[in-house]
Design an enzyme around this catalytic site. Sequence first.
Site, mmCIF file in Angstrom:
data_model
loop_
_atom_site.group_PDB
_atom_site.id
_atom_site.type_symbol
_atom_site.label_atom_id
_atom_site.label_comp_id
_atom_site.label_asym_id
_atom_site.label_seq_id
_atom_site.Cartn_x
_atom_site.Cartn_y
_atom_site.Cartn_z
ATOM 1 N N GLU A 1 3.503 -0.847 -5.903
ATOM 2 C CA GLU A 1 4.255 0.384 -5.661
ATOM 3 C C GLU A 1 5.340 0.253 -4.602
ATOM 4 O OE1 GLU A 1 1.681 3.741 -5.045
ATOM 5 O OE2 GLU A 1 0.711 3.516 -6.980
ATOM 6 N N GLU B 1 -3.596 1.338 -12.079
ATOM 7 C CA GLU B 1 -4.306 2.373 -11.308
ATOM 8 C C GLU B 1 -4.241 3.682 -12.059
ATOM 9 O OE1 GLU B 1 -3.153 3.091 -7.204
ATOM 10 O OE2 GLU B 1 -2.998 0.933 -6.829
ATOM 11 N N HIS C 1 -0.196 -5.137 -0.894
ATOM 12 C CA HIS C 1 -0.523 -3.723 -1.055
ATOM 13 C C HIS C 1 -0.371 -3.085 0.329
ATOM 14 C CE1 HIS C 1 -2.851 -0.821 -3.855
ATOM 15 N NE2 HIS C 1 -2.502 -0.115 -2.807
ATOM 16 N N ASN D 1 0.989 2.269 -12.415
ATOM 17 C CA ASN D 1 0.045 3.174 -11.754
ATOM 18 C C ASN D 1 0.460 4.596 -12.083
ATOM 19 O OD1 ASN D 1 -0.957 0.867 -10.593
ATOM 20 N ND2 ASN D 1 -0.383 1.387 -8.495
ATOM 21 N N TYR E 1 -0.719 8.820 -11.787
ATOM 22 C CA TYR E 1 -1.623 9.886 -11.338
ATOM 23 C C TYR E 1 -1.216 11.255 -11.876
ATOM 24 C CZ TYR E 1 -3.736 6.388 -8.406
ATOM 25 O OH TYR E 1 -4.392 5.259 -7.991
ATOM 26 N N ARG F 1 -9.097 -5.771 -9.916
ATOM 27 C CA ARG F 1 -7.803 -5.859 -9.243
ATOM 28 C C ARG F 1 -8.006 -5.605 -7.752
ATOM 29 N NH1 ARG F 1 -3.564 -1.585 -8.293
ATOM 30 N NH2 ARG F 1 -1.835 -2.812 -7.525
HETATM 31 C C1 FCB Z 1 -1.619 4.730 -4.940
HETATM 32 C C2 FCB Z 1 -1.966 3.529 -4.104
HETATM 33 C C3 FCB Z 1 -3.429 3.336 -3.886
HETATM 34 C C4 FCB Z 1 -4.165 4.641 -3.695
HETATM 35 C C5 FCB Z 1 -3.799 5.630 -4.774
HETATM 36 C C6 FCB Z 1 -4.511 6.954 -4.687
HETATM 37 O O1 FCB Z 1 -0.335 5.174 -4.631
HETATM 38 O O2 FCB Z 1 -1.462 2.361 -4.695
HETATM 39 O O3 FCB Z 1 -3.608 2.460 -2.811
HETATM 40 O O4 FCB Z 1 -3.966 5.135 -2.442
HETATM 41 O O5 FCB Z 1 -2.421 5.851 -4.763
#
Ligand code: FCB
Length: 474
Positions: free
Chosen positions: A177, A374, A132, A305, A307, A88
Amino acid sequence: MTTSDVAVGVDAERLAFPPGFWWGAATAAYQIEGAVAADGRTPSIWDTFCATPGKVTGGESGAVAADHYRRYVPDVALMAELGLSAYRFSVSWPRIQPGGTGRENRAGSAFYDRLTDTLLAQGIRPVLTLYHWDLPQELEDRGGWAHRDTAYRFADYAALVAARLGDRIELWSTLNEPWCSAFLGYASGEHAPGRTNPADSLAAVHHLLLAHGSGVRAIRAALPAARTSIVLNLGATRSVSTDPADRDATRRVDGLMNRVFLDPLLRGRYPADVLADTAGITDWSFVHDGDLAVIGTPIDALGVNYYAPLLTGAADPQAGPGIPSAWPGCDGVAFHKAPGSVTDMDWPIDPTGLHDILVRLRREYGDVPLFVTENGAAFPDRVGPDGRVPDPERIAYLHAHLAAVHRAIADGVDVRGYFVWSLLDNFEWAQGYAKRFGIVHVDYETQRRTWKDSAHWYRDVISGGGIPARWPAG
Ligand code: FCB
């Protein structure tokens, strides 16, 4: 063991993923390419933001980054060695269409031609993100995402890219995002273009979504068989308690983080509670007749995505307004620190949030195919004297999150692939080069790439089609 356990494969040793699952890695143009003035590229809002004192840690920028523009051939060889089935990447708007209007810049788009062909020659599926975050500066000067015309400029750009690369792209994503573009870019100002106007940030939400829908239509007009998607950073929004005030605070955050994007995309309307929460900021008159039909143009997949989860509750009235500026309409919300260990970004590590989001999407929004586009973690990695880069915490993070994806698939969610963020250490936006997310270490002095232990681990996962049932193993 359930029937789905058999479909995904569960035994004492290994959690196997379905055959055909895409094992990927993700990057973004401005974070890795460098070469910002090469072959006719013009500045984007991130070039301008980086050049503004005080905006990026250490005054750093993506001017050189991981020099991928020049090193894409060895970088794709590295992907092949890892065994990636998909990659990607994003394409830089001001490289392909300098200034954001007019004709294609062949010198710039030729880079993506070469990259795509090199990926295909290695049997790696190209997964392309059109936007992006690198808006051509000229479009920002005319109002940026707060201005409706930017959505139409995006559709023109999408058509150019579709005409150039369309025959070879496996999956298209319009935006990465949009939450960050709208709220970090136009409300809190932590990201480019660094504006701090809540009403503009909500207009940006709508114009980004309109750009997405118009972009999908432009791609489909050029390529009727194209598979299209959008990538959202969805949040597992959790309340500190079941107290009604805490739950209401969490509802507001969930509205702005998740539903203000998901509902128009997949249900054809904006959530009434978000419109009400933000009524004091804007009347939403930027939503015109017919826009929601464009935004709701069917997509083939949704990228997620993930985290970390968000823990929220009602703010203590004694503490003053304390409104987090990236959250217009969330007055009275307090953000809490989730318990447990954190990454180098200070983000809590909690894979249950990923499982919750995937399961929720299926329950509330139906059976749209999902990709985890992500997921990953920053840690302060160093190349040791023996040339190794030990990163056991990243391996544990990836293992736990892949196990969460496996569990979601076993629960019946249609997850088709997983992309680790990131292939390489790179320019982490406002944090500059201080945060290392790669599974491959980059020495920015020499541009030398060194596999971290997590890269070796991921290669074994890919070749085995699954993860060890437990980690650390044994
Ligand atoms: C996301 C972004 C990516 C990267 C990660 C850690 O929000 O899409 O570009 O910075 O965080």
